[in-house]
Motif scaffolding. Structure first.
Motif, PDB file in Angstrom:
ATOM      1  N   PHE A   1     -69.420  -7.353  15.687  1.00  0.00           N
ATOM      2  CA  PHE A   1     -69.426  -7.388  17.150  1.00  0.00           C
ATOM      3  C   PHE A   1     -68.747  -6.150  17.742  1.00  0.00           C
ATOM      4  O   PHE A   1     -69.253  -5.530  18.678  1.00  0.00           O
ATOM      5  CB  PHE A   1     -68.679  -8.661  17.562  1.00  0.00           C
ATOM      6  N   PHE A   2     -67.591  -5.780  17.173  1.00  0.00           N
ATOM      7  CA  PHE A   2     -66.837  -4.640  17.666  1.00  0.00           C
ATOM      8  C   PHE A   2     -66.989  -3.388  16.803  1.00  0.00           C
ATOM      9  O   PHE A   2     -66.524  -2.312  17.203  1.00  0.00           O
ATOM     10  CB  PHE A   2     -65.344  -4.979  17.752  1.00  0.00           C
ATOM     11  N   GLY A   3     -67.591  -3.513  15.643  1.00  0.00           N
ATOM     12  CA  GLY A   3     -67.619  -2.393  14.710  1.00  0.00           C
ATOM     13  C   GLY A   3     -66.352  -2.412  13.871  1.00  0.00           C
ATOM     14  O   GLY A   3     -65.254  -2.579  14.384  1.00  0.00           O
ATOM     15  N   ASP A   4     -66.484  -2.283  12.553  1.00  0.00           N
ATOM     16  CA  ASP A   4     -65.313  -2.359  11.687  1.00  0.00           C
ATOM     17  C   ASP A   4     -64.535  -1.041  11.695  1.00  0.00           C
ATOM     18  O   ASP A   4     -64.836  -0.118  12.450  1.00  0.00           O
ATOM     19  CB  ASP A   4     -65.706  -2.770  10.265  1.00  0.00           C
TER      20      ASP A   4
ATOM     21  N   TRP B   1     -57.392 -11.745  18.061  1.00  0.00           N
ATOM     22  CA  TRP B   1     -57.369 -12.275  19.431  1.00  0.00           C
ATOM     23  C   TRP B   1     -58.737 -12.844  19.800  1.00  0.00           C
ATOM     24  O   TRP B   1     -58.833 -13.949  20.339  1.00  0.00           O
ATOM     25  CB  TRP B   1     -56.970 -11.147  20.374  1.00  0.00           C
ATOM     26  N   ALA B   2     -59.793 -12.112  19.497  1.00  0.00           N
ATOM     27  CA  ALA B   2     -61.142 -12.586  19.810  1.00  0.00           C
ATOM     28  C   ALA B   2     -61.464 -13.855  19.032  1.00  0.00           C
ATOM     29  O   ALA B   2     -62.059 -14.803  19.577  1.00  0.00           O
ATOM     30  CB  ALA B   2     -62.170 -11.500  19.501  1.00  0.00           C
TER      31      ALA B   2
ATOM     32  N   GLN C   1     -63.865 -18.973   9.402  1.00  0.00           N
ATOM     33  CA  GLN C   1     -64.265 -17.913   8.470  1.00  0.00           C
ATOM     34  C   GLN C   1     -65.457 -17.137   9.012  1.00  0.00           C
ATOM     35  O   GLN C   1     -65.499 -15.900   8.921  1.00  0.00           O
ATOM     36  CB  GLN C   1     -64.624 -18.514   7.115  1.00  0.00           C
ATOM     37  N   PHE C   2     -66.422 -17.832   9.594  1.00  0.00           N
ATOM     38  CA  PHE C   2     -67.591 -17.159  10.149  1.00  0.00           C
ATOM     39  C   PHE C   2     -67.189 -16.142  11.200  1.00  0.00           C
ATOM     40  O   PHE C   2     -67.675 -15.003  11.202  1.00  0.00           O
ATOM     41  CB  PHE C   2     -68.561 -18.177  10.755  1.00  0.00           C
ATOM     42  N   PHE C   3     -66.296 -16.518  12.104  1.00  0.00           N
ATOM     43  CA  PHE C   3     -65.923 -15.622  13.188  1.00  0.00           C
ATOM     44  C   PHE C   3     -65.167 -14.394  12.688  1.00  0.00           C
ATOM     45  O   PHE C   3     -65.235 -13.334  13.319  1.00  0.00           O
ATOM     46  CB  PHE C   3     -65.095 -16.357  14.238  1.00  0.00           C
ATOM     47  N   THR C   4     -64.477 -14.510  11.567  1.00  0.00           N
ATOM     48  CA  THR C   4     -63.793 -13.342  11.017  1.00  0.00           C
ATOM     49  C   THR C   4     -64.788 -12.223  10.731  1.00  0.00           C
ATOM     50  O   THR C   4     -64.580 -11.063  11.103  1.00  0.00           O
ATOM     51  CB  THR C   4     -63.031 -13.724   9.741  1.00  0.00           C
ATOM     52  N   GLY C   5     -65.892 -12.569  10.088  1.00  0.00           N
ATOM     53  CA  GLY C   5     -66.905 -11.565   9.806  1.00  0.00           C
ATOM     54  C   GLY C   5     -67.718 -11.186  11.030  1.00  0.00           C
ATOM     55  O   GLY C   5     -68.066 -10.019  11.221  1.00  0.00           O
ATOM     56  N   PHE C   6     -67.998 -12.168  11.876  1.00  0.00           N
ATOM     57  CA  PHE C   6     -68.817 -11.934  13.059  1.00  0.00           C
ATOM     58  C   PHE C   6     -68.220 -10.867  13.964  1.00  0.00           C
ATOM     59  O   PHE C   6     -68.928  -9.957  14.429  1.00  0.00           O
ATOM     60  CB  PHE C   6     -68.971 -13.253  13.829  1.00  0.00           C
TER      61      PHE C   6
ATOM     62  N   LEU D   1     -75.420 -23.153  10.350  1.00  0.00           N
ATOM     63  CA  LEU D   1     -74.852 -23.726   9.134  1.00  0.00           C
ATOM     64  C   LEU D   1     -73.451 -23.196   8.884  1.00  0.00           C
ATOM     65  O   LEU D   1     -72.531 -23.954   8.532  1.00  0.00           O
ATOM     66  CB  LEU D   1     -75.759 -23.416   7.939  1.00  0.00           C
ATOM     67  N   ALA D   2     -73.248 -21.883   9.077  1.00  0.00           N
ATOM     68  CA  ALA D   2     -71.923 -21.287   8.875  1.00  0.00           C
ATOM     69  C   ALA D   2     -70.906 -21.849   9.859  1.00  0.00           C
ATOM     70  O   ALA D   2     -69.738 -22.067   9.504  1.00  0.00           O
ATOM     71  CB  ALA D   2     -72.019 -19.771   9.018  1.00  0.00           C
TER      72      ALA D   2
END
Length: 275
Positions: free
Chosen positions: A163-166, A180-181, A154-159, A146-147
């Motif tokens: 994925f890499f650790g904030d 880049w990702a 926007q979804f990938f920004t949080g994902f 759904l996202a």
């Protein structure tokens, strides 16, 4: 542009670097072969032929409507192996790419494969079912779909922060790497992005594990929140006869960036030991 053409006429973009024993790198969701560049350069510089390709629907490959189930994706890998004439190859699958390795070993009998590496792999089965209680609820994958439909940028920004650790993680990555990702992820078609998510979240690879009849290395971070190690690599290793497991304490999912030097070193050591 170097390409491989599959049986259904899909063109797969291929990087083919260096000379020596072949190593085929299979990227994760939702990235492309570019995510492997650090490892690919190191391997090619130390006497290996490195072949990395963009999965159908991603990166610079064609974006067909169909073909995102693991049987078709394994057949794509077979086409890469055949058309690049990669003999006695090492298959390296990251995250979703671990599924292609497993299905290729089962569906194509491990032809031309000398060893395998599974990094942050989704094996053996992501979905929570009655006989797989450690899996992830279907509702979580439905929420992701759904996202993606609603606002995938926007979804990938949080994902990717997970994925890499904030920035508060033990192994933070730069804001530029996160962007880049996200840019690579947005190169993929929406259709491919959603269908591949459905494939890796629902495909049961438990019966494929017995097809691993070659030395196999599993590497996984203990703090992987994207594909938790307790329900993935620790379980998969029990079903792979010649397996070795290396756990990266405190590491997240995207080891090719967060732990790139250690990962490269472990890959080189495994290739030297298994030669």
């Amino acid at each position: 542009m170097n390409t491989v053409t599959t049986d259904d006429k899909t063109r797969l973009y291929v990087k083919d670097w260096g000379e020596g024993p072949p190593v085929i790198l299979i990227h994760g969701w939702p990235l492309s072969a570019d995510s492997w560049d650090d490892q690919a350069m190191a391997l090619a510089s130390t006497g290996h032929r490195v072949i990395a390709y963009d999965r159908r629907g991603f990166g610079r490959s064609s974006q067909p409507w169909n073909g995102y189930g693991y049987d078709a994706l394994a057949d794509d890998l077979a086409a890469v192996i055949q058309q690049t004439d990669a003999q006695d190859a090492t298959l390296v699958g990251f995250s979703m790419g671990g599924g292609e390795v497993a299905r290729y070993m089962a569906r194509h009998g491990g032809q031309s494969v000398a060893r395998c590496v599974l990094i942050s792999s989704i094996l053996p089965f992501r979905l929570k079912t009655a006989d797989n209680p450690a899996g992830t609820e279907q509702a979580a994958f439905d929420k992701t779909a759904l996202a993606l439909h609603t606002d995938r940028a926007q979804f990938f920004t949080g994902f990717f922060k997970t994925f890499f650790g904030d920035a508060s993680a033990e192994r933070p990555v730069s804001a530029e790497l996160l962007e880049w990702a996200r840019g690579i992820a947005l190169q993929a078609s929406l259709k491919a992005t959603i269908e591949c998510m459905r494939s890796f979240s629902s495909t049961d690879f438990r019966d494929d594990l017995a097809a691993f009849t070659v030395p196999t290395l599993l590497i996984h971070g203990t703090e992987d929140q994207t594909v938790p190690i307790a329900a993935s690599s620790r379980v998969a290793a029990q079903g792979i006869s010649q397996s070795t497991v290396i756990e990266y304490g405190g590491a997240p999912h995207g080891l090719f960036a967060t732990d790139k030097n250690r990962l490269t070193g472990d890959l080189l050591a495994f290739l030297a030991r298994a030669a």
